[in-house]
Enzyme design. Sequence first.
Site, PDB file in Angstrom:
ATOM      1  N   CYS A   1     -10.474   3.709  -1.058  1.00  0.00           N
ATOM      2  CA  CYS A   1      -9.461   3.844  -0.321  1.00  0.00           C
ATOM      3  C   CYS A   1      -9.117   3.099   0.828  1.00  0.00           C
ATOM      4  O   CYS A   1      -9.949   3.198   1.378  1.00  0.00           O
ATOM      5  CB  CYS A   1      -8.617   5.041  -0.388  1.00  0.00           C
ATOM      6  SG  CYS A   1      -7.763   5.603  -0.008  1.00  0.00           S
ATOM      7  N   THR A   2      -8.169   2.295   0.702  1.00  0.00           N
ATOM      8  CA  THR A   2      -8.113   1.577   1.675  1.00  0.00           C
ATOM      9  C   THR A   2      -7.835   2.277   3.136  1.00  0.00           C
ATOM     10  O   THR A   2      -8.380   1.263   4.336  1.00  0.00           O
ATOM     11  CB  THR A   2      -6.674   0.016   1.655  1.00  0.00           C
ATOM     12  OG1 THR A   2      -5.775   0.755   0.789  1.00  0.00           O
ATOM     13  CG2 THR A   2      -7.793  -1.068   0.218  1.00  0.00           C
ATOM     14  N   HIS A   3      -6.947   3.148   3.332  1.00  0.00           N
ATOM     15  CA  HIS A   3      -7.022   4.387   4.003  1.00  0.00           C
ATOM     16  C   HIS A   3      -8.708   4.140   4.975  1.00  0.00           C
ATOM     17  O   HIS A   3      -8.750   4.845   6.145  1.00  0.00           O
ATOM     18  CB  HIS A   3      -6.546   5.465   3.752  1.00  0.00           C
ATOM     19  CG  HIS A   3      -5.279   5.600   3.838  1.00  0.00           C
ATOM     20  ND1 HIS A   3      -4.857   5.207   2.324  1.00  0.00           N
ATOM     21  CD2 HIS A   3      -4.210   5.861   4.385  1.00  0.00           C
ATOM     22  CE1 HIS A   3      -3.540   5.032   3.056  1.00  0.00           C
ATOM     23  NE2 HIS A   3      -2.342   5.415   4.172  1.00  0.00           N
TER      24      HIS A   3
ATOM     25  N   ASP B   1       0.684  -0.794   0.121  1.00  0.00           N
ATOM     26  CA  ASP B   1       0.055   0.378   0.102  1.00  0.00           C
ATOM     27  C   ASP B   1       0.642   1.615   0.143  1.00  0.00           C
ATOM     28  O   ASP B   1       2.049   1.142   0.004  1.00  0.00           O
ATOM     29  CB  ASP B   1      -0.317  -0.067   1.607  1.00  0.00           C
ATOM     30  CG  ASP B   1      -2.090   1.311   1.360  1.00  0.00           C
ATOM     31  OD1 ASP B   1      -2.690   1.835   0.176  1.00  0.00           O
ATOM     32  OD2 ASP B   1      -1.948   2.359   2.311  1.00  0.00           O
ATOM     33  N   SER B   2       0.365   2.242  -0.548  1.00  0.00           N
ATOM     34  CA  SER B   2       1.376   3.529   0.033  1.00  0.00           C
ATOM     35  C   SER B   2       1.493   3.687   0.917  1.00  0.00           C
ATOM     36  O   SER B   2       2.401   4.979   1.341  1.00  0.00           O
ATOM     37  CB  SER B   2       0.225   4.825  -1.452  1.00  0.00           C
ATOM     38  OG  SER B   2      -0.866   5.209  -0.313  1.00  0.00           O
TER      39      SER B   2
ATOM     40  N   TYR C   1      -0.974   8.426  -2.951  1.00  0.00           N
ATOM     41  CA  TYR C   1      -0.786   7.966  -4.912  1.00  0.00           C
ATOM     42  C   TYR C   1      -0.974   8.143  -5.618  1.00  0.00           C
ATOM     43  O   TYR C   1      -1.547   8.634  -6.309  1.00  0.00           O
ATOM     44  CB  TYR C   1      -1.162   6.537  -4.133  1.00  0.00           C
ATOM     45  CG  TYR C   1       0.772   5.491  -4.554  1.00  0.00           C
ATOM     46  CD1 TYR C   1       1.674   6.138  -3.711  1.00  0.00           C
ATOM     47  CD2 TYR C   1       1.059   4.224  -5.436  1.00  0.00           C
ATOM     48  CE1 TYR C   1       2.885   5.493  -3.624  1.00  0.00           C
ATOM     49  CE2 TYR C   1       1.848   3.291  -5.231  1.00  0.00           C
ATOM     50  CZ  TYR C   1       3.091   4.428  -4.469  1.00  0.00           C
ATOM     51  OH  TYR C   1       3.969   3.881  -4.253  1.00  0.00           O
ATOM     52  N   GLY C   2      -3.084   9.326  -4.631  1.00  0.00           N
ATOM     53  CA  GLY C   2      -3.507   9.718  -5.208  1.00  0.00           C
ATOM     54  C   GLY C   2      -3.573  11.618  -6.387  1.00  0.00           C
ATOM     55  O   GLY C   2      -4.194  11.343  -7.147  1.00  0.00           O
TER      56      GLY C   2
ATOM     57  N   CYS D   1      -4.139  -1.271  -2.122  1.00  0.00           N
ATOM     58  CA  CYS D   1      -4.337   0.560  -2.692  1.00  0.00           C
ATOM     59  C   CYS D   1      -5.163   0.366  -3.747  1.00  0.00           C
ATOM     60  O   CYS D   1      -4.922  -0.143  -4.806  1.00  0.00           O
ATOM     61  CB  CYS D   1      -2.889   0.157  -2.946  1.00  0.00           C
ATOM     62  SG  CYS D   1      -2.917   2.628  -3.809  1.00  0.00           S
ATOM     63  N   ASN D   2      -6.315   1.110  -3.676  1.00  0.00           N
ATOM     64  CA  ASN D   2      -7.389   1.342  -4.946  1.00  0.00           C
ATOM     65  C   ASN D   2      -6.636   1.836  -5.975  1.00  0.00           C
ATOM     66  O   ASN D   2      -6.867   1.503  -7.351  1.00  0.00           O
ATOM     67  CB  ASN D   2      -7.770   2.280  -4.720  1.00  0.00           C
ATOM     68  CG  ASN D   2      -9.390   0.903  -3.059  1.00  0.00           C
ATOM     69  OD1 ASN D   2     -10.605   0.584  -3.978  1.00  0.00           O
ATOM     70  ND2 ASN D   2      -9.351   1.078  -2.135  1.00  0.00           N
ATOM     71  N   THR D   3      -5.755   3.264  -5.797  1.00  0.00           N
ATOM     72  CA  THR D   3      -4.971   3.971  -6.857  1.00  0.00           C
ATOM     73  C   THR D   3      -3.576   2.689  -7.490  1.00  0.00           C
ATOM     74  O   THR D   3      -4.126   2.683  -8.959  1.00  0.00           O
ATOM     75  CB  THR D   3      -4.449   5.042  -6.264  1.00  0.00           C
ATOM     76  OG1 THR D   3      -5.063   5.975  -5.329  1.00  0.00           O
ATOM     77  CG2 THR D   3      -4.096   6.481  -7.878  1.00  0.00           C
TER      78      THR D   3
ATOM     79  N   GLU E   1      -3.464   8.732   7.073  1.00  0.00           N
ATOM     80  CA  GLU E   1      -2.095   8.612   7.247  1.00  0.00           C
ATOM     81  C   GLU E   1      -0.953   9.052   8.441  1.00  0.00           C
ATOM     82  O   GLU E   1      -0.142   8.762   8.751  1.00  0.00           O
ATOM     83  CB  GLU E   1      -1.381   8.516   5.959  1.00  0.00           C
ATOM     84  CG  GLU E   1      -0.103   8.067   5.937  1.00  0.00           C
ATOM     85  CD  GLU E   1       0.600   6.613   5.215  1.00  0.00           C
ATOM     86  OE1 GLU E   1       1.136   6.269   6.188  1.00  0.00           O
ATOM     87  OE2 GLU E   1      -0.914   5.762   5.497  1.00  0.00           O
TER      88      GLU E   1
END
Length: 270
Positions: free
Chosen positions: A186-188, A12-13, A44-45, A75-77, A154
């Site tokens: 977004c997994t966040h 993931d980012s 990353y977005g 990470c969706n992006t 984050e």
Amino acid sequence: MYSKENPIGIFDSGIGGLSVLKELIKELPNESYEYIGDTLRMPYGTRTPEEISNFTSECLDFLKNKNIKAAVLACNTATCYALENAKKIFDFPILGVVEPACEYAVEVSKNKKIALIATESTVKSGVYEQTLKQIDPNIDIRGVGAPDLVIAIENGTLYGEELENIIRRYLNELGDFEYDTLILGCTHFALATNTFKKLFKEENIEIAFVNPAKGTALNLKKILEDGLLSDNKSNTNINFYATKDISHFEENVNNVIKHKGTENFIEVKF
């Protein structure tokens, strides 16, 4: 050839993939994991598609050197912009998080109006809209990019008034769209699910929340059932890697993950 005792890689980012790791631990408790968060280059977005693809390949190559038997782009992006290319480069199974989310969203939505809150890049990619309409052409979707929400989470802001105000601001951008299902794209954002629920409860609005993590974990389990599921119950291990500020990353992990095995935290440089 990979052994069933090889670890699973998660990329993931940043800390968003911890929401996926939590579900993996539930569904696959005997596995060991190698988790890398590219904290130096997140979010990353706001990156270009080329950057996202290159960063993803770099991190997957790092995980490959840890002898992983499968990888999850948590990470969706990265899933939107790098999954297909990564599948061509690496010889282990690689799963993304978009398809499981879309499948579940279509299943639970009653009025076929689905909202998406994600990174700006994920919304612009159109991948969610394409995937949803492949499943059901009658689905109506509206998305909003939420970069400030990624940064807040984050930084470890998982609840409180500051987070509520940020979420409320982005939800207001959806306007009069009468959706009954919200994809946390977004997994966040899955780490702030309780705050999302609190805001909708205050408005007496019933919403189905879609967290891609559960479906992703179940999909990986199906893949590994073909001779790659670990049966080692003695001591599962998780190695966490971050490309910046490993102490802050460790603090966030400890706030999110409850794990009975051994954990190691290592800062890496590319």
